[in-house]
Write a protein that holds these residues in place. Structure first.
Motif, short mmCIF file in Angstrom:
data_model
loop_
_atom_site.label_atom_id
_atom_site.label_comp_id
_atom_site.label_asym_id
_atom_site.label_seq_id
_atom_site.Cartn_x
_atom_site.Cartn_y
_atom_site.Cartn_z
N VAL A 45 25.73 70.26 -14.19
CA VAL A 45 26.52 70.81 -13.08
C VAL A 45 26.22 72.29 -12.91
CG1 VAL A 45 28.85 71.26 -12.24
CG2 VAL A 45 28.33 69.08 -13.35
N LEU A 46 26.12 73.01 -14.03
CA LEU A 46 25.86 74.45 -13.97
C LEU A 46 24.53 74.75 -13.29
CD1 LEU A 46 26.56 77.38 -14.80
CD2 LEU A 46 25.43 76.92 -16.99
N TRP A 47 23.50 73.97 -13.61
CA TRP A 47 22.16 74.22 -13.08
C TRP A 47 21.82 73.30 -11.91
CZ3 TRP A 47 19.96 78.57 -14.36
CH2 TRP A 47 20.27 79.17 -15.59
N GLY A 48 22.81 72.70 -11.27
CA GLY A 48 22.57 71.92 -10.07
C GLY A 48 21.69 70.71 -10.29
N GLY A 49 21.79 70.06 -11.44
CA GLY A 49 21.00 68.88 -11.72
C GLY A 49 19.57 69.13 -12.13
N ASN A 50 19.21 70.38 -12.43
CA ASN A 50 17.84 70.74 -12.82
C ASN A 50 17.66 70.48 -14.32
OD1 ASN A 50 15.37 71.95 -13.36
ND2 ASN A 50 15.72 73.61 -11.89
N ALA A 51 16.91 69.42 -14.66
CA ALA A 51 16.70 69.08 -16.07
C ALA A 51 15.89 70.13 -16.79
CB ALA A 51 16.02 67.71 -16.18
N SER A 52 14.92 70.75 -16.12
CA SER A 52 14.11 71.80 -16.75
C SER A 52 14.97 73.00 -17.13
CB SER A 52 12.99 72.23 -15.80
OG SER A 52 12.13 71.15 -15.50
N ALA A 53 15.91 73.37 -16.25
CA ALA A 53 16.80 74.48 -16.57
C ALA A 53 17.71 74.13 -17.75
CB ALA A 53 17.64 74.85 -15.35
N VAL A 54 18.17 72.88 -17.82
CA VAL A 54 18.98 72.45 -18.96
C VAL A 54 18.17 72.52 -20.25
CG1 VAL A 54 20.22 70.51 -19.97
CG2 VAL A 54 20.47 71.00 -17.53
N HIS A 55 16.89 72.13 -20.19
CA HIS A 55 16.03 72.20 -21.38
C HIS A 55 15.84 73.64 -21.84
CE1 HIS A 55 11.97 72.22 -23.39
NE2 HIS A 55 12.61 71.30 -24.09
N ARG A 56 15.63 74.56 -20.90
CA ARG A 56 15.50 75.98 -21.27
C ARG A 56 16.79 76.50 -21.88
NH1 ARG A 56 12.85 76.20 -16.19
NH2 ARG A 56 14.76 77.05 -15.25
N GLU A 57 17.94 76.08 -21.34
CA GLU A 57 19.23 76.52 -21.88
C GLU A 57 19.41 76.03 -23.32
OE1 GLU A 57 23.09 78.30 -21.70
OE2 GLU A 57 21.41 78.42 -20.28
N LEU A 100 22.58 57.80 -17.24
CA LEU A 100 23.26 58.15 -16.00
C LEU A 100 22.78 57.24 -14.87
CD1 LEU A 100 23.15 62.06 -16.08
CD2 LEU A 100 25.01 60.55 -16.81
N THR A 101 23.73 56.83 -14.04
CA THR A 101 23.39 56.05 -12.84
C THR A 101 22.85 56.99 -11.76
OG1 THR A 101 25.59 56.27 -11.90
CG2 THR A 101 25.21 54.42 -13.41
N PRO A 102 22.16 56.45 -10.76
CA PRO A 102 21.72 57.32 -9.65
C PRO A 102 22.86 58.07 -8.99
CG PRO A 102 20.58 55.22 -9.56
CD PRO A 102 21.61 55.09 -10.64
N GLY A 103 24.03 57.41 -8.89
CA GLY A 103 25.18 58.10 -8.32
C GLY A 103 25.66 59.25 -9.18
N ASP A 104 25.66 59.05 -10.52
CA ASP A 104 26.06 60.13 -11.42
C ASP A 104 25.11 61.32 -11.30
OD1 ASP A 104 28.22 58.72 -12.35
OD2 ASP A 104 27.11 57.83 -14.02
N ARG A 105 23.81 61.04 -11.27
CA ARG A 105 22.84 62.14 -11.16
C ARG A 105 23.01 62.89 -9.84
NH1 ARG A 105 19.37 58.09 -13.41
NH2 ARG A 105 18.38 57.73 -11.38
N GLY A 120 25.79 63.10 -8.04
CA GLY A 120 27.06 63.82 -8.06
C GLY A 120 27.00 65.08 -8.89
N LEU A 121 26.36 65.03 -10.07
CA LEU A 121 26.23 66.22 -10.90
C LEU A 121 25.39 67.29 -10.23
CD1 LEU A 121 25.71 64.54 -14.39
CD2 LEU A 121 27.78 65.65 -13.54
N ALA A 122 24.47 66.88 -9.36
CA ALA A 122 23.60 67.85 -8.69
C ALA A 122 24.19 68.36 -7.38
CB ALA A 122 22.22 67.23 -8.43
N HIS A 123 24.85 67.50 -6.61
CA HIS A 123 25.25 67.88 -5.25
C HIS A 123 26.72 67.64 -4.94
CE1 HIS A 123 20.99 68.38 -4.39
NE2 HIS A 123 20.77 67.15 -4.83
N GLY A 124 27.50 67.04 -5.83
CA GLY A 124 28.91 66.90 -5.57
C GLY A 124 29.33 65.48 -5.23
N GLU A 125 30.62 65.36 -4.90
CA GLU A 125 31.23 64.05 -4.69
C GLU A 125 30.65 63.31 -3.50
OE1 GLU A 125 33.64 60.68 -4.75
OE2 GLU A 125 33.06 62.12 -6.31
N ALA A 126 30.37 64.02 -2.41
CA ALA A 126 29.83 63.34 -1.23
C ALA A 126 28.49 62.69 -1.54
CB ALA A 126 29.69 64.33 -0.08
N ALA A 127 27.65 63.36 -2.32
CA ALA A 127 26.36 62.77 -2.69
C ALA A 127 26.56 61.58 -3.63
CB ALA A 127 25.48 63.83 -3.35
N ARG A 128 27.51 61.66 -4.54
CA ARG A 128 27.75 60.53 -5.44
C ARG A 128 28.27 59.31 -4.69
NH1 ARG A 128 31.12 57.46 -7.36
NH2 ARG A 128 32.72 58.36 -6.00
N ARG A 129 29.14 59.57 -3.70
CA ARG A 129 29.73 58.46 -2.97
C ARG A 129 28.69 57.69 -2.15
NH1 ARG A 129 35.05 59.87 0.35
NH2 ARG A 129 35.69 60.40 -1.76
#
Length: 502
Positions: free
Chosen positions: A60-72, A100-105, A107-116
């Motif tokens: 959520v902090l890095w907007g769904g960016n896995a590379s940024a999470v790896h650096r963190e 994670l499901t596609p909806g979870d990914r 939602g963590l990147a773009h919010g509830e509207a994207a998850r829905r």
């Protein structure tokens, strides 16, 4: 293993299982040996990296960016008190896809509207006409001219869920209120043109938690006809998909082609291809919208109707209709202050204004009741004291735009003067006293002398006179040489007149 516990396990059983699973007999015998030793018959679990709540928060902090999470994670391992192993980026990607499901990914990147958008929604079973209506507001993404201002109008409409017929429409140049909902509902209930023969009473009306739809006037207006209003949860457009589909279709089919469409394609720098494109007037916009609604009802063929137009689907439905009597429809959604009024030779007086109508001729002296649509004061509906509808009355003298503007200026001036007086009074209340070092009565700062007080009072009196009479000119001393008037009853002074002068 059950056969083994009962002493009935044979090589034939092992061979059968191996053939069914596509594995070797040795592999099956190895599984049996491990089960005998450990008691576990499932696959051996392996330690692997999985998505934890901390990883979800970092996504959520890095907007769904896995590379940024790896650096963190790597930075935390280097700066932490104890060195720790950091999974590779490929391992993180595999864990995200696995845990994670596609909806979870989304939602963590773009919010509830994207998850829905990845959810699965059911579809209500097919119903008959007037079984259910859905209503909503739509902010039109088009700027139109309203009294020298560019505004985005709002559309309030209702649609029949079974036949897709647009039942009623109301347009306002501002955010709608209860009057827009009542106007659209009255049009939907009436089976006359322009939306007839569709109309009548619905079985229910589905709306969201909009305060305009759920206000007291709307609830009482529909409740008088025993029509329930279904209050859907907020921010749940999937629960009223028919009206939401209409909102999207209107934007794609109509609004996108209008001038000053706010979502127009942009050039470099954010400019449109024609920034000086002339905008529609509010009247022209309403005319185009009503033509499109007529096309939707009579010519458009939605896929769900199997090649029929909404009006054809409505006519072919044999479900009986429940019409609203004309007299009842006239009082639909109207407010009443409960007072009785008398028709005079000037009409009906309501809110200090007179309303007249041709049907009032010969009705002077009749006592009536007045009802009106909220926020509409140009026309009123008149009933007798028994509730019988008499007719519509219009404002006898409507003020011009210039007069309204002058009245607004006068109101502003009055408010500004009162505000200035209140500020001056507040300053008078803030009295200041001189600091003392010995016991003595308090002494106000800025004390006036007797001469200063008399001068200020005389100036204030003159100011009040000028404010009351702008043409007032204060008196000045009479210049020397002017003849003074003789007071009544006084003897005239002796004149030095000689016979020659006579």
């Amino acid at each position: 293993m059950t056969l083994d516990q009962h002493g009935e396990l044979t090589s034939a059983h092992v061979r059968l299982v191996a053939q069914a699973l596509g594995r070797s007999e040795r592999a099956v015998w190895r599984w049996i040996a491990e089960a005998r030793a450990t008691g576990h018959v499932g696959a051996a679990s392996r330690a692997r990296f999985s998505v934890t709540p901390e990883i979800r928060r970092l996504l959520v902090l890095w907007g769904g960016n896995a590379s940024a999470v790896h650096r963190e994670l790597r930075q935390r391992a280097l700066t932490g008190p104890q060195p720790s192993a950091v999974p590779s980026l490929a391992t993180i990607h595999r864990a995200l896809r696995r845990d994670l499901t596609p909806g979870d990914r989304a939602g963590l990147a773009h919010g509830e509207a994207a998850r829905r958008a990845f959810d699965v929604f059911g579809k209500r079973p097919a119903e008959h006409r007037n079984a259910a209506w859905e209503g909503d507001h739509k902010c039109v993404p088009v700027r139109v001219w309203v009294e020298d201002d560019l505004v985005q109008p709002w559309v309030t409409w209702f649609i029949d869920c079974a036949t897709k017929v647009i039942m009623g429409v109301a347009v306002t140049p501002h955010a709608p209120s209860a009057d827009a909902v009542l106007a659209a509902l009255r049009m939907a209930l009436d089976r006359a043109e322009p939306f007839g023969p569709a109309g009548g009473l619905p079985g229910l009306v589905r709306v969201d938690r909009g305060k305009e739809f759920l206000c007291t006037a709307v609830a009482s207006a529909l409740g008088a006809f025993a029509v329930p209003v279904v209050d859907l949860p907020a921010y749940s457009p999937h629960l009223k998909g028919t009206i939401e589909a209409l909102n999207g279709a209107a934007e794609k089919m109509l609004f996108v082609s209008m001038p000053r469409y706010v979502h127009r394609q942009r050039l470099t720098g954010g400019r449109t291809a024609d920034p000086d494109e002339p905008a529609l007037t509010f009247e022209a916009f309403v005319e185009l919208l009503m033509k499109w609604v007529h096309w939707w009802n009579t010519e458009h063929q939605p896929k769900a109707l199997g090649g029929r137009t909404p009006m054809e689907a409505w006519r072919s439905d044999p479900t009986p209709l429940h019409d609203v009597p004309t007299g009842r429809l006239a009082s639909f959604g109207l407010e009443d202050d409960g007072r009785a009024r008398t028709i005079t030779t000037q009409g009906v007086r309501w809110r200090n204004r007179h309303y007249i109508a041709p049907w009032m001729v010969g009705q002077a002296g009749v006592r009536v009741a007045v009802r009106h649509l909220p926020h509409h004061d140009t026309t009123i509906e008149v009933f007798d004291l028994d509730g019988v509808y008499l007719g519509t009355a219009v404002l006898a003298e409507a003020a011009s735009e210039e007069q309204i503007r002058e009245v607004r200026k006068a109101r502003t001036a009055k408010a500004r003067r009162l505000r200035a007086d209140m500020k001056a009074a507040a300053r008078l209340r803030r009295e200041r006293f001189k600091a003392v070092t010995t016991p003595s009565p308090p002494q106000r700062l800025g004390a006036l002398t007797e001469a200063e007080a008399e001068a200020e009072l005389s100036e204030s009196a003159a100011t009040d006179l000028r404010r009351a009479n702008p043409g007032y000119i204060p008196h000045q001393p009479v210049p020397d040489g002017w003849a003074c008037p003789i007071p009544p009853g006084a003897a005239p002074p002796e004149a030095n007149i000689s016979e020659e002068n006579v």
